[in-house]
Motif scaffolding. Structure first.
Motif, short mmCIF file in Angstrom:
data_model
loop_
_atom_site.label_atom_id
_atom_site.label_comp_id
_atom_site.label_asym_id
_atom_site.label_seq_id
_atom_site.Cartn_x
_atom_site.Cartn_y
_atom_site.Cartn_z
N GLY A 1 43.34 54.79 40.11
CA GLY A 1 44.14 53.78 40.99
C GLY A 1 42.99 52.75 41.64
N SER A 2 41.79 53.38 42.08
CA SER A 2 40.90 52.81 42.76
C SER A 2 40.08 51.84 41.71
N LEU A 3 40.01 52.38 40.50
CA LEU A 3 39.10 51.46 39.58
C LEU A 3 40.45 50.16 39.11
N HIS A 4 41.44 50.27 39.02
CA HIS A 4 42.67 49.30 38.95
C HIS A 4 42.45 48.37 40.06
N LEU A 5 42.36 49.01 41.22
CA LEU A 5 42.40 47.75 42.41
C LEU A 5 40.87 46.93 42.34
N LYS A 6 40.04 47.51 41.74
CA LYS A 6 38.73 46.69 41.73
C LYS A 6 38.87 45.93 40.64
N VAL A 7 39.31 46.26 39.46
CA VAL A 7 39.64 45.09 38.27
C VAL A 7 40.54 44.27 38.82
N VAL B 1 41.53 38.49 40.05
CA VAL B 1 41.99 37.44 41.02
C VAL B 1 41.05 36.46 41.78
N SER B 2 39.69 37.13 41.87
CA SER B 2 38.69 36.03 42.41
C SER B 2 38.14 35.11 41.40
N THR B 3 38.31 35.51 40.02
CA THR B 3 37.79 34.65 39.12
C THR B 3 38.80 33.47 38.75
N LYS B 4 38.46 32.30 38.70
CA LYS B 4 39.30 31.30 38.50
C LYS B 4 39.68 31.22 37.15
N THR B 5 38.88 31.50 36.25
CA THR B 5 39.30 31.20 34.68
C THR B 5 39.67 32.43 34.21
N ALA B 6 39.90 33.58 34.88
CA ALA B 6 40.46 34.95 34.32
C ALA B 6 41.98 34.70 34.08
N ASN B 7 42.41 35.27 32.92
CA ASN B 7 43.74 35.32 32.59
C ASN B 7 44.58 36.27 33.54
N LYS B 8 45.49 35.82 34.54
CA LYS B 8 46.37 36.39 35.40
C LYS B 8 47.26 37.44 34.79
N ALA B 9 47.32 37.31 33.67
CA ALA B 9 48.31 38.49 32.96
C ALA B 9 47.84 39.87 32.95
#
Length: 135
Positions: free
Chosen positions: A78-84, A89-97
């Motif tokens: 759970g904590s690893l998923h939150l970090k990822v 979310v903080s990276t503009k070019t990341a795929n939000k899917a």
């Protein structure tokens, strides 16, 4: 037939999630601990030799370890998923899917893996052709 398989797969994923949640709960650990205490108290230790008593204690500890390991893995996961998710979310070019991908079905995860494999192949091809031209 394919629809039946997909329904069965979705049902299995729900069952697996429920079982994982149950095994990782502190109430389940407490119930298992009480069950082992009850089992030990109702044993006739006078007829057992030392090896049998030690074997039973090891089995009890191993049984309880299952619940402790599952609880710790659930917390770590759970904590690893939150970090990822925070990084995505903080990276503009990341795929939000990929946000909360852990809650997606196995088929959805497999489709995302295919998409990223194709993307990685597309990125690799231009680099390989540049290297070939220089040689």
């Amino acid at each position: 037939m394919k629809n039946t398989y997909q329904n069965l797969e979705a049902f299995f994923e729900k069952i697996a999630f429920a079982i994982t949640s149950i095994l990782g709960s502190s109430i389940t650990f407490f119930l298992a601990f009480m069950m082992i205490i009850f089992w030990f108290l109702n044993r006739d230790f006078e007829t057992l030799d030392t090896n049998e008593v030690l074997r039973d204690m090891i089995h009890g500890i191993t049984f309880l370890s299952l619940f402790v390991i599952q609880k710790e893995f659930s917390r770590f996961s759970g904590s690893l998923h939150l970090k990822v998710n925070e990084l995505v979310v903080s990276t503009k070019t990341a795929n939000k899917a990929v946000i909360n991908v852990e809650s997606k079905s196995e088929k959805e995860i497999h489709d995302l893996q295919k998409e990223y494999t194709e993307l990685a192949d597309q990125i690799q091809k231009p680099k390989e052709t540049k290297i070939d031209k220089k040689a």
